[in-house]
Write a protein that holds these residues in place. Structure first.
Motif, PDB file in Angstrom:
ATOM      1  N   ASN A  40      17.216   6.248  -3.624  1.00  0.00           N
ATOM      2  CA  ASN A  40      17.466   7.714  -3.953  1.00  0.00           C
ATOM      3  C   ASN A  40      16.411   8.130  -4.713  1.00  0.00           C
ATOM      4  OD1 ASN A  40      18.444   6.304  -6.196  1.00  0.00           O
ATOM      5  ND2 ASN A  40      20.297   7.364  -6.517  1.00  0.00           N
ATOM      6  N   TYR A  41      15.446   7.170  -5.215  1.00  0.00           N
ATOM      7  CA  TYR A  41      14.382   7.573  -5.943  1.00  0.00           C
ATOM      8  C   TYR A  41      13.187   6.891  -5.966  1.00  0.00           C
ATOM      9  CZ  TYR A  41      12.448   9.976 -10.304  1.00  0.00           C
ATOM     10  OH  TYR A  41      11.783  10.600 -11.125  1.00  0.00           O
ATOM     11  N   THR A  42      11.981   7.650  -5.838  1.00  0.00           N
ATOM     12  CA  THR A  42      10.746   6.812  -5.812  1.00  0.00           C
ATOM     13  C   THR A  42       9.856   7.117  -7.010  1.00  0.00           C
ATOM     14  OG1 THR A  42       9.810   8.778  -4.668  1.00  0.00           O
ATOM     15  CG2 THR A  42      10.711   7.095  -3.225  1.00  0.00           C
ATOM     16  N   LEU A  43       8.810   6.522  -7.263  1.00  0.00           N
ATOM     17  CA  LEU A  43       7.697   6.335  -8.429  1.00  0.00           C
ATOM     18  C   LEU A  43       6.542   6.799  -7.503  1.00  0.00           C
ATOM     19  CD1 LEU A  43       8.388   3.840 -10.891  1.00  0.00           C
ATOM     20  CD2 LEU A  43       9.183   6.189 -11.102  1.00  0.00           C
ATOM     21  N   TRP A  44       5.684   7.779  -8.296  1.00  0.00           N
ATOM     22  CA  TRP A  44       4.337   7.951  -7.666  1.00  0.00           C
ATOM     23  C   TRP A  44       3.362   6.836  -7.984  1.00  0.00           C
ATOM     24  CZ3 TRP A  44       2.234  10.741  -4.057  1.00  0.00           C
ATOM     25  CH2 TRP A  44       0.916  10.670  -3.855  1.00  0.00           C
ATOM     26  N   ASP A  45       2.656   6.216  -7.295  1.00  0.00           N
ATOM     27  CA  ASP A  45       1.616   5.196  -7.522  1.00  0.00           C
ATOM     28  C   ASP A  45       0.129   5.813  -7.693  1.00  0.00           C
ATOM     29  OD1 ASP A  45      -0.273   3.094  -8.209  1.00  0.00           O
ATOM     30  OD2 ASP A  45       0.403   2.036  -6.165  1.00  0.00           O
ATOM     31  N   GLU A  46      -0.425   6.010  -8.677  1.00  0.00           N
ATOM     32  CA  GLU A  46      -1.649   6.756  -8.790  1.00  0.00           C
ATOM     33  C   GLU A  46      -2.789   6.039  -8.278  1.00  0.00           C
ATOM     34  OE1 GLU A  46      -3.895   9.887  -9.430  1.00  0.00           O
ATOM     35  OE2 GLU A  46      -1.828   9.626 -10.114  1.00  0.00           O
ATOM     36  N   GLN A  47      -2.538   4.568  -8.196  1.00  0.00           N
ATOM     37  CA  GLN A  47      -3.941   3.922  -7.570  1.00  0.00           C
ATOM     38  C   GLN A  47      -3.731   3.908  -5.908  1.00  0.00           C
ATOM     39  OE1 GLN A  47      -3.752  -0.242  -8.866  1.00  0.00           O
ATOM     40  NE2 GLN A  47      -5.809  -0.662  -7.766  1.00  0.00           N
ATOM     41  N   SER A  48      -2.546   4.117  -5.280  1.00  0.00           N
ATOM     42  CA  SER A  48      -2.466   4.047  -4.038  1.00  0.00           C
ATOM     43  C   SER A  48      -2.355   5.340  -3.442  1.00  0.00           C
ATOM     44  CB  SER A  48      -1.432   3.194  -3.541  1.00  0.00           C
ATOM     45  OG  SER A  48      -0.050   3.727  -3.795  1.00  0.00           O
ATOM     46  N   LYS A  49      -2.002   6.224  -4.506  1.00  0.00           N
ATOM     47  CA  LYS A  49      -1.900   7.718  -4.066  1.00  0.00           C
ATOM     48  C   LYS A  49      -0.654   7.973  -3.032  1.00  0.00           C
ATOM     49  CE  LYS A  49      -5.296   9.108  -6.359  1.00  0.00           C
ATOM     50  NZ  LYS A  49      -5.176   9.845  -7.791  1.00  0.00           N
ATOM     51  N   ALA A  50       0.478   7.018  -3.348  1.00  0.00           N
ATOM     52  CA  ALA A  50       1.504   7.208  -2.509  1.00  0.00           C
ATOM     53  C   ALA A  50       2.691   6.977  -3.161  1.00  0.00           C
ATOM     54  CB  ALA A  50       1.557   5.969  -1.447  1.00  0.00           C
ATOM     55  N   PRO A  51       3.888   7.346  -2.629  1.00  0.00           N
ATOM     56  CA  PRO A  51       5.118   7.123  -3.500  1.00  0.00           C
ATOM     57  C   PRO A  51       5.656   5.488  -3.365  1.00  0.00           C
ATOM     58  CG  PRO A  51       5.610   8.316  -1.547  1.00  0.00           C
ATOM     59  CD  PRO A  51       4.160   8.208  -1.846  1.00  0.00           C
ATOM     60  N   ILE A  52       6.438   4.946  -4.225  1.00  0.00           N
ATOM     61  CA  ILE A  52       6.848   3.678  -4.112  1.00  0.00           C
ATOM     62  C   ILE A  52       8.374   3.673  -4.588  1.00  0.00           C
ATOM     63  CG2 ILE A  52       4.515   2.471  -4.464  1.00  0.00           C
ATOM     64  CD1 ILE A  52       5.484   1.702  -7.346  1.00  0.00           C
ATOM     65  N   PRO A  53       9.276   2.684  -4.095  1.00  0.00           N
ATOM     66  CA  PRO A  53      10.438   2.663  -4.558  1.00  0.00           C
ATOM     67  C   PRO A  53      10.831   2.332  -5.983  1.00  0.00           C
ATOM     68  CG  PRO A  53      10.232   1.463  -2.308  1.00  0.00           C
ATOM     69  CD  PRO A  53       8.624   1.765  -3.013  1.00  0.00           C
ATOM     70  N   MET A  54      11.743   2.886  -6.600  1.00  0.00           N
ATOM     71  CA  MET A  54      12.131   2.467  -7.915  1.00  0.00           C
ATOM     72  C   MET A  54      13.029   1.105  -7.782  1.00  0.00           C
ATOM     73  SD  MET A  54      12.184   3.331 -10.858  1.00  0.00           S
ATOM     74  CE  MET A  54      12.444   2.032 -12.071  1.00  0.00           C
TER      75      MET A  54
END
Length: 383
Positions: A40-54
């Motif tokens: 139900n929640y993701t974090l933004w990965d600045e390096q890959s420019k994509a959301p990743i799961p929490m």
């Protein structure tokens, strides 16, 4: 005198490691955890420019589909049912029984408001936050949660014997201090005291992320969210021994305080208040309650909390309040359980005595709320 001694005679817990205290604490003792991706929640990965799961520690069985107050009620019900499976609570005794619950405060919401006022363009959150909403939430929890827990746990405790505190991690120590006094004076015969919290709720996760507290690709020293409910049954030792001679844990000293320094203030914590409450809690003489060999505490991966405890530990060792002790940190297995954290630590201490895997006769427990509330206690094996 035993009339002055207050004992913990039963415990119950719901956590990511199981529906009962015994198996969950045994699993934590073995170093196990069930951290997994939250759906139900993701974090933004600045390096890959994509959301990743929490990643988080979530109660997956028996609490699916519940959110908000419903999830708190479900977690609390599981913990109270576990406790009732360990000790009989006859209807005739419930008229003089209390139910005291520690919950999360509106501290993080208030700090998010402060940060948005200082940096109005720093967040993309669309949700509006205001203090009145937080007050309404607390009023609803105070009015509804105790009755939900009593109904689903089949406990006929009078509503006037129920109390809700919004004390975050350390709040349960204040509640236990209050209830121990009530039990000693005979105002209540026994009391169920505990904490319930869920950091897996999307709204809470959004606040923690906005405040930079979650562990992620851009914050390696953040916390991993968890959720739990934990309760203890408190009564006088002499009354408990009328039923059974096997009472593994008695309450020693308890200490609480509140300091103006908090997690998002401009002044770093030097551990003064935390060292003060821990020193007061473990100051009992060894010949009365046994040597202190274990400390169970609230480190959760957050750098600010680690600095606070490090400074407090230096003070405690310099004063001689603490010597060489083994340290246990429940968040390693359960994640950051918020307002349930202090109660989870006390349950772990009780299980250590009940199941015989502690080296000493006394265990110290501490918790620190980011808002500045500090609490500590001591439990020991009664003679």
């Amino acid at each position: 005198m035993t009339t002055d001694v207050v004992a913990i005679t039963a415990v119950g817990m719901a956590s990511s490691l199981g529906w009962d205290a015994a198996s969950a604490c045994a699993a934590a003792r073995a170093g196990l955890s069930r951290a997994a991706e939250l759906d139900n929640y993701t974090l933004w990965d600045e390096q890959s420019k994509a959301p990743i799961p929490m990643i988080g520690h979530r109660v997956t069985q028996g609490a699916g589909g519940f959110q908000g107050i419903g999830r708190l009620a479900r977690l609390g019900t599981i913990a109270l049912q576990d406790l009732q499976a360990r000790v009989a609570l006859p209807v005739s005794t419930l008229a003089r029984t209390g139910l005291f619950i520690n919950l999360a405060s509106s501290y993080y919401r208030e700090q998010a408001l402060v940060q948005r006022a200082v940096h109005p363009d720093a967040t993309d959150e669309e949700e509006s936050l205001d203090t009145s909403e937080a007050k309404n939430r607390e009023a609803r929890l105070r009015a509804e949660l105790p009755s939900l827990l009593l109904r689903f746990s089949d406990l006929a405790i009078p509503p006037e014997h129920c109390r809700v505190l919004f004390g975050d991690e350390a709040g349960v120590f204040g509640l236990i201090q209050e209830t121990a006094d009530l039990v000693r004076r005979g105002a209540l015969d026994q009391c169920l005291v505990g904490g319930i919290d869920s950091n897996s709720d999307p709204e809470r996760l959004a606040l923690l992320s906005e405040l930079g507290l979650l562990k992620g690709p851009d914050n390696p020293s953040g916390l991993i969210p968890g959720e739990a409910a934990a309760f203890v049954l408190i009564e006088r030792l002499d009354r408990a021994r009328e039923r059974t001679s096997n009472v593994p844990v008695a309450l020693g000293a308890l200490a609480v305080t509140r300091e103006p320094i908090h997690r998002f203030g401009n002044v770093p914590s030097a551990g003064v208040a935390l060292a003060e409450v821990v020193a007061r809690a473990v100051a009992s003489e060894d010949e009365k309650t046994g040597a202190l060999r274990v400390m169970i505490g609230g480190l959760n991966g957050d750098r600010w909390r680690a600095m606070e405890w490090g400074c407090a530990l230096v003070r405690l060792r310099a004063s001689g309040a603490i010597k060489e002790v083994e340290e246990w940190f429940p968040s390693v297995s359960f994640g950051e359980t918020g307002a349930a954290a202090g109660a989870v630590s006390i349950v772990m201490a009780e299980q250590a005595f009940a199941r015989g895997y502690t080296r000493g006769e006394r265990i110290g427990v501490w918790a620190s709320s980011d808002s500045g509330f500090k609490g500590a206690g001591c439990v020991y094996r009664p003679s």
